[in-house]
Design a protein around this motif. Structure first.
Motif, PDB file in Angstrom:
ATOM      1  N   PRO A 199     -27.835   1.678  -1.264  1.00  0.00           N
ATOM      2  CA  PRO A 199     -27.222   1.726   0.075  1.00  0.00           C
ATOM      3  C   PRO A 199     -25.765   1.253   0.008  1.00  0.00           C
ATOM      4  CG  PRO A 199     -29.372   0.658   0.162  1.00  0.00           C
ATOM      5  CD  PRO A 199     -29.057   0.864  -1.293  1.00  0.00           C
ATOM      6  N   PHE A 200     -24.875   1.946   0.734  1.00  0.00           N
ATOM      7  CA  PHE A 200     -23.435   1.672   0.632  1.00  0.00           C
ATOM      8  C   PHE A 200     -23.118   0.206   0.931  1.00  0.00           C
ATOM      9  CE2 PHE A 200     -18.915   2.910   2.155  1.00  0.00           C
ATOM     10  CZ  PHE A 200     -18.412   2.767   0.870  1.00  0.00           C
ATOM     11  N   GLU A 201     -23.746  -0.344   1.995  1.00  0.00           N
ATOM     12  CA  GLU A 201     -23.465  -1.735   2.380  1.00  0.00           C
ATOM     13  C   GLU A 201     -23.806  -2.699   1.234  1.00  0.00           C
ATOM     14  OE1 GLU A 201     -21.810  -2.936   4.925  1.00  0.00           O
ATOM     15  OE2 GLU A 201     -21.506  -0.837   5.532  1.00  0.00           O
ATOM     16  N   GLU A 202     -24.929  -2.407   0.584  1.00  0.00           N
ATOM     17  CA  GLU A 202     -25.370  -3.251  -0.537  1.00  0.00           C
ATOM     18  C   GLU A 202     -24.348  -3.181  -1.684  1.00  0.00           C
ATOM     19  OE1 GLU A 202     -29.170  -2.926  -3.294  1.00  0.00           O
ATOM     20  OE2 GLU A 202     -29.691  -2.847  -1.157  1.00  0.00           O
ATOM     21  N   MET A 203     -23.884  -1.952  -1.919  1.00  0.00           N
ATOM     22  CA  MET A 203     -22.924  -1.748  -3.000  1.00  0.00           C
ATOM     23  C   MET A 203     -21.600  -2.467  -2.696  1.00  0.00           C
ATOM     24  SD  MET A 203     -22.095   1.751  -4.846  1.00  0.00           S
ATOM     25  CE  MET A 203     -22.618   1.610  -6.499  1.00  0.00           C
ATOM     26  N   LEU A 204     -21.178  -2.407  -1.451  1.00  0.00           N
ATOM     27  CA  LEU A 204     -19.922  -3.076  -1.058  1.00  0.00           C
ATOM     28  C   LEU A 204     -20.036  -4.582  -1.297  1.00  0.00           C
ATOM     29  CD1 LEU A 204     -19.060  -1.199   2.293  1.00  0.00           C
ATOM     30  CD2 LEU A 204     -17.936  -0.938   0.076  1.00  0.00           C
ATOM     31  N   THR A 205     -21.208  -5.140  -0.956  1.00  0.00           N
ATOM     32  CA  THR A 205     -21.429  -6.578  -1.141  1.00  0.00           C
ATOM     33  C   THR A 205     -21.403  -6.920  -2.635  1.00  0.00           C
ATOM     34  OG1 THR A 205     -22.836  -6.492   0.799  1.00  0.00           O
ATOM     35  CG2 THR A 205     -22.969  -8.493  -0.513  1.00  0.00           C
ATOM     36  N   GLN A 206     -22.053  -6.066  -3.440  1.00  0.00           N
ATOM     37  CA  GLN A 206     -22.049  -6.271  -4.901  1.00  0.00           C
ATOM     38  C   GLN A 206     -20.633  -6.259  -5.456  1.00  0.00           C
ATOM     39  OE1 GLN A 206     -24.230  -3.426  -7.285  1.00  0.00           O
ATOM     40  NE2 GLN A 206     -26.122  -3.867  -6.154  1.00  0.00           N
ATOM     41  N   TRP A 207     -19.868  -5.251  -5.061  1.00  0.00           N
ATOM     42  CA  TRP A 207     -18.485  -5.122  -5.540  1.00  0.00           C
ATOM     43  C   TRP A 207     -17.655  -6.326  -5.123  1.00  0.00           C
ATOM     44  CZ3 TRP A 207     -17.905   0.552  -3.492  1.00  0.00           C
ATOM     45  CH2 TRP A 207     -18.456   1.436  -4.442  1.00  0.00           C
ATOM     46  N   ALA A 208     -17.803  -6.701  -3.837  1.00  0.00           N
ATOM     47  CA  ALA A 208     -16.995  -7.807  -3.297  1.00  0.00           C
ATOM     48  C   ALA A 208     -17.208  -9.072  -4.120  1.00  0.00           C
ATOM     49  CB  ALA A 208     -17.345  -8.034  -1.828  1.00  0.00           C
ATOM     50  N   GLY A 209     -18.437  -9.270  -4.575  1.00  0.00           N
ATOM     51  CA  GLY A 209     -18.781 -10.452  -5.367  1.00  0.00           C
ATOM     52  C   GLY A 209     -18.061 -10.491  -6.710  1.00  0.00           C
ATOM     53  N   GLN A 210     -17.644  -9.321  -7.188  1.00  0.00           N
ATOM     54  CA  GLN A 210     -16.981  -9.261  -8.507  1.00  0.00           C
ATOM     55  C   GLN A 210     -15.460  -9.229  -8.384  1.00  0.00           C
ATOM     56  OE1 GLN A 210     -18.671  -5.668 -10.055  1.00  0.00           O
ATOM     57  NE2 GLN A 210     -20.739  -6.479  -9.973  1.00  0.00           N
ATOM     58  N   ILE A 211     -14.954  -9.153  -7.157  1.00  0.00           N
ATOM     59  CA  ILE A 211     -13.501  -9.019  -6.959  1.00  0.00           C
ATOM     60  C   ILE A 211     -12.915 -10.394  -6.613  1.00  0.00           C
ATOM     61  CG2 ILE A 211     -11.712  -7.948  -5.488  1.00  0.00           C
ATOM     62  CD1 ILE A 211     -13.693  -5.544  -5.164  1.00  0.00           C
ATOM     63  N   PRO A 212     -11.881 -10.821  -7.362  1.00  0.00           N
ATOM     64  CA  PRO A 212     -11.347 -12.177  -7.151  1.00  0.00           C
ATOM     65  C   PRO A 212     -11.028 -12.523  -5.687  1.00  0.00           C
ATOM     66  CG  PRO A 212     -10.473 -11.291  -9.169  1.00  0.00           C
ATOM     67  CD  PRO A 212     -11.280 -10.170  -8.544  1.00  0.00           C
ATOM     68  N   VAL A 213     -10.486 -11.605  -4.897  1.00  0.00           N
ATOM     69  CA  VAL A 213     -10.156 -11.973  -3.510  1.00  0.00           C
ATOM     70  C   VAL A 213     -11.394 -11.908  -2.599  1.00  0.00           C
ATOM     71  CG1 VAL A 213      -7.736 -11.234  -3.721  1.00  0.00           C
ATOM     72  CG2 VAL A 213      -9.427  -9.657  -2.720  1.00  0.00           C
ATOM     73  N   GLY A 214     -12.544 -11.541  -3.162  1.00  0.00           N
ATOM     74  CA  GLY A 214     -13.803 -11.649  -2.428  1.00  0.00           C
ATOM     75  C   GLY A 214     -14.082 -10.573  -1.400  1.00  0.00           C
ATOM     76  N   ARG A 215     -13.416  -9.453  -1.515  1.00  0.00           N
ATOM     77  CA  ARG A 215     -13.707  -8.334  -0.607  1.00  0.00           C
ATOM     78  C   ARG A 215     -13.338  -7.035  -1.295  1.00  0.00           C
ATOM     79  NH1 ARG A 215      -9.154  -5.876   1.669  1.00  0.00           N
ATOM     80  NH2 ARG A 215      -7.234  -7.086   1.664  1.00  0.00           N
ATOM     81  N   VAL A 216     -13.896  -5.937  -0.784  1.00  0.00           N
ATOM     82  CA  VAL A 216     -13.459  -4.627  -1.287  1.00  0.00           C
ATOM     83  C   VAL A 216     -12.162  -4.268  -0.562  1.00  0.00           C
ATOM     84  CG1 VAL A 216     -15.801  -3.850  -1.798  1.00  0.00           C
ATOM     85  CG2 VAL A 216     -14.766  -3.287   0.421  1.00  0.00           C
ATOM     86  N   GLY A 217     -11.488  -3.255  -1.073  1.00  0.00           N
ATOM     87  CA  GLY A 217     -10.230  -2.849  -0.458  1.00  0.00           C
ATOM     88  C   GLY A 217     -10.448  -1.904   0.709  1.00  0.00           C
ATOM     89  N   GLN A 218      -9.448  -1.834   1.556  1.00  0.00           N
ATOM     90  CA  GLN A 218      -9.436  -0.883   2.673  1.00  0.00           C
ATOM     91  C   GLN A 218      -8.269   0.084   2.447  1.00  0.00           C
ATOM     92  OE1 GLN A 218     -11.835  -0.714   4.956  1.00  0.00           O
ATOM     93  NE2 GLN A 218     -12.826  -2.466   3.975  1.00  0.00           N
ATOM     94  N   PRO A 219      -8.367   1.287   3.012  1.00  0.00           N
ATOM     95  CA  PRO A 219      -7.271   2.247   2.848  1.00  0.00           C
ATOM     96  C   PRO A 219      -5.902   1.662   3.199  1.00  0.00           C
ATOM     97  CG  PRO A 219      -9.170   3.353   3.794  1.00  0.00           C
ATOM     98  CD  PRO A 219      -9.526   1.886   3.718  1.00  0.00           C
ATOM     99  N   GLU A 220      -5.859   0.759   4.173  1.00  0.00           N
ATOM    100  CA  GLU A 220      -4.587   0.152   4.592  1.00  0.00           C
ATOM    101  C   GLU A 220      -3.960  -0.679   3.471  1.00  0.00           C
ATOM    102  OE1 GLU A 220      -7.463  -0.004   6.339  1.00  0.00           O
ATOM    103  OE2 GLU A 220      -6.886   1.546   7.800  1.00  0.00           O
ATOM    104  N   ASP A 221      -4.788  -1.235   2.594  1.00  0.00           N
ATOM    105  CA  ASP A 221      -4.251  -2.006   1.461  1.00  0.00           C
ATOM    106  C   ASP A 221      -3.417  -1.095   0.558  1.00  0.00           C
ATOM    107  OD1 ASP A 221      -5.510  -4.565   1.993  1.00  0.00           O
ATOM    108  OD2 ASP A 221      -7.407  -3.651   1.391  1.00  0.00           O
ATOM    109  N   ILE A 222      -3.872   0.141   0.408  1.00  0.00           N
ATOM    110  CA  ILE A 222      -3.141   1.088  -0.442  1.00  0.00           C
ATOM    111  C   ILE A 222      -1.908   1.610   0.302  1.00  0.00           C
ATOM    112  CG2 ILE A 222      -3.326   3.214  -1.798  1.00  0.00           C
ATOM    113  CD1 ILE A 222      -5.133   0.790  -2.701  1.00  0.00           C
ATOM    114  N   ALA A 223      -2.068   1.851   1.594  1.00  0.00           N
ATOM    115  CA  ALA A 223      -0.932   2.338   2.396  1.00  0.00           C
ATOM    116  C   ALA A 223       0.233   1.345   2.338  1.00  0.00           C
ATOM    117  CB  ALA A 223      -1.380   2.558   3.843  1.00  0.00           C
ATOM    118  N   HIS A 224      -0.098   0.063   2.290  1.00  0.00           N
ATOM    119  CA  HIS A 224       0.938  -0.972   2.242  1.00  0.00           C
ATOM    120  C   HIS A 224       1.743  -0.874   0.942  1.00  0.00           C
ATOM    121  CE1 HIS A 224       2.834  -4.581   3.617  1.00  0.00           C
ATOM    122  NE2 HIS A 224       2.529  -5.230   2.507  1.00  0.00           N
TER     123      HIS A 224
END
Ligand code: NAD
Length: 250
Positions: A199-224
């Protein structure tokens, strides 16, 4: 800030849509390019509702004639483009032994042939203007990612393409840079979750746990990050690869 004409490919949704909105908000007229004009409607409407200027362009970036036709319309209706974001992309993931030749070709066609055709068309306008900004969307997968031999090769190729264009076009006032997003929450990553059967939500939580800033990215992060690279003040920054991934990558 000078108002320019910008092209964002793959701008119907996800990262491209966010980049298009951001550039429009910064005063640029934006050609919202995706496979069909209809697909671009939501992004164009959002930009116009926000007080910006946008035009829907239907074109397959891998189709040389379609790209040429798109540039004619953009030049006529918005003016000569001097900002280009090569963002259109697809995934056709599989382990090497199961990867179909068609899936290899499709990925190369959109990412590499697409970026080549659109950049070649754009540089004519940029060299004439003595100013240009090209941003190519690479990926953290360029460093290698299981199940993505085609995509990783294409995204690593984008980095070599970026550096070479930076060398060739610098003397014309054109900078060329590349962004390597990490995990960004879009329909592309939702499709990856579906393929793996998580499930996507589960995957997002898994990814967030491995990313130093503690969250997945949003399209706006790339736009910046795109906004920085296309700014006039970033004229001394060229041929770079910026990973926007919530932490360092090897
Ligand atoms: P997405 O699938 O949500 O959007 C991609 C867009 O590109 C779609 O609107 C699609 O119609 C368009 N497109 C595909 N083929 C095209 C073609 N031949 N011509 C024109 N348009 C075409 O994907 P996204 O997540 O927003 O990704 C945008 C870019 O960022 C891609 O290059 C992708 O490889 C890259 N990227 C994404 C992530 C992520 O986590 N989402 C990570 C690294 C890199």
């Amino acid at each position: 800030m000078t108002s320019r004409t910008a092209i964002v490919t793959g701008a119907a949704r996800g990262i491209g849509a966010s980049v298009a909105l951001r550039l429009a908000r910064e005063g640029h007229a934006v050609a919202v390019l995706d496979l069909t004009e209809e697909m671009c409607a939501a992004t164009v409407d959002a930009i116009r509702a926000d007080g910006g200027r946008a035009l829907a362009i239907g074109a397959d970036v891998g189709d040389e004639a379609a790209v040429a036709a798109a540039f004619d319309v953009i030049e006529q209706q918005l003016g000569a483009p001097t900002i280009l974001v090569n963002n259109a992309g697809i995934i056709r993931d599989n382990l090497l032994f199961k990867m179909a030749t068609a899936d290899w070709d499709a990925v190369m066609n959109v990412h590499l042939r697409g970026a080549f055709l659109v950049s070649r068309a754009a540089q004519a306008h940029m060299t004439r203007a003595g100013f240009g900004r090209i941003v190519n969307m690479s990926s953290s997968s360029a460093l290698g990612n299981r199940g993505q031999a085609n995509y990783a090769a294409a995204k690593a190729g984008i980095q070599g393409f970026t550096k070479t264009l930076a060398i060739e076009l610098g003397r014309f006032g054109i900078t060329v840079n590349s962004i390597g997003p990490g995990w960004i929450q879009t329909e592309m990553t939702a499709a990856t979750a579906e393929r793996i059967g998580v499930p996507f939500e589960e995957m997002l939580t898994q990814w967030a746990g491995q990313i130093p800033v503690g969250r997945v990215g949003q399209p706006e992060d790339i736009a910046h990050a795109v906004s920085f690279f296309v700014s006039e003040q970033a004229g001394f920054v060229s041929g770079q690869v910026l990973y926007v991934a919530g932490g360092p990558l090897d």
